[in-house]
Design a protein around this motif. Sequence first.
Motif, PDB file in Angstrom:
ATOM      1  N   ARG A 117       0.843  -1.200   0.000  1.00 52.06           N
ATOM      2  CA  ARG A 117       0.000   0.000   0.000  1.00 52.06           C
ATOM      3  C   ARG A 117       0.881   1.253   0.000  1.00 52.06           C
ATOM      4  NH1 ARG A 117      -5.224   0.835   1.466  1.00 52.06           N
ATOM      5  NH2 ARG A 117      -5.347  -1.281   2.345  1.00 52.06           N
ATOM      6  N   GLY A 174      -2.661   5.530  -0.258  1.00 53.23           N
ATOM      7  CA  GLY A 174      -3.749   4.615   0.078  1.00 53.23           C
ATOM      8  C   GLY A 174      -3.991   3.545  -0.968  1.00 53.23           C
ATOM      9  N   GLN A 175      -3.443   3.717  -2.148  1.00 53.76           N
ATOM     10  CA  GLN A 175      -3.669   2.751  -3.221  1.00 53.76           C
ATOM     11  C   GLN A 175      -2.846   1.485  -3.012  1.00 53.76           C
ATOM     12  OE1 GLN A 175      -3.211   4.457  -7.135  1.00 53.76           O
ATOM     13  NE2 GLN A 175      -2.967   2.461  -8.128  1.00 53.76           N
ATOM     14  N   LEU A 176      -3.442   0.346  -3.342  1.00 51.58           N
ATOM     15  CA  LEU A 176      -2.737  -0.927  -3.294  1.00 51.58           C
ATOM     16  C   LEU A 176      -2.091  -1.203  -4.647  1.00 51.58           C
ATOM     17  CD1 LEU A 176      -5.311  -3.165  -1.360  1.00 51.58           C
ATOM     18  CD2 LEU A 176      -3.100  -2.358  -0.524  1.00 51.58           C
TER      19      LEU A 176
END
Length: 232
Positions: A117, A174-176
């Motif tokens: 993440r 916050g992005q995976l």
Amino acid sequence: MSLFDTIRNTIVPVHKEGYPFVIAFFLAAVVLGWLFKPLFWIGLILTLWCAYFFRDPERATPQDDDLVISPADGRVSSIQMVTPPEELQLGAEPMLRVSIFMNVFDAHINRAPVRGRILRSVYREGQFVNAELDKASADNERNSLVIDGPRGELGVVQIAGLVARRIVCWSESGQLLDAGERFGLIRFGSRLDIYLPAGAEPRVSIGQRSVGGETVIAEYGSSKGPIISRRS
């Protein structure tokens, strides 16, 4: 294999970020050719180079949490223990840094070196000195991602170079990301620095060519120790 599959496997697609540049180069070639015909062919060659620069090849990325994968095509220009940039917030202790220099003929798509993440994405203004110089890590314009991966927090820094004037990063905090997943690119000629947490052993040597999304640049949990190489 069908004719369509043959063409698809032969012609590497161009990333959408490159479309405006390819079109602009081609239109310039047409206008110049209208003024003086030989200039069209020069412009056409530059158009083909522009399409080649923005190529976006498919890669087969190893899926192993013990491996760190090269985030870019290019030449390994530096492997050393250094203090990470302050904006990464990775502390003041030295970390293993692997630097990869991309020239204007390398594919410039940048890929995640590990799955994880994105904790932070930080842009910093700066200079545009030669990205091969060590001081480029501190002085040049750059965009940094901190990824919380399986082996701890890792920093990936996109660094603008002497020719590169635009850093593109479409991934956000916050992005995976999966290992090998595309997160950005840099125009035209640049460098990536990867800051690795403790326990990583380099698996490349200075001067080696790396392939983004495929070449293993470091490994965790191995008993092999540091890689030993020689020129031949």
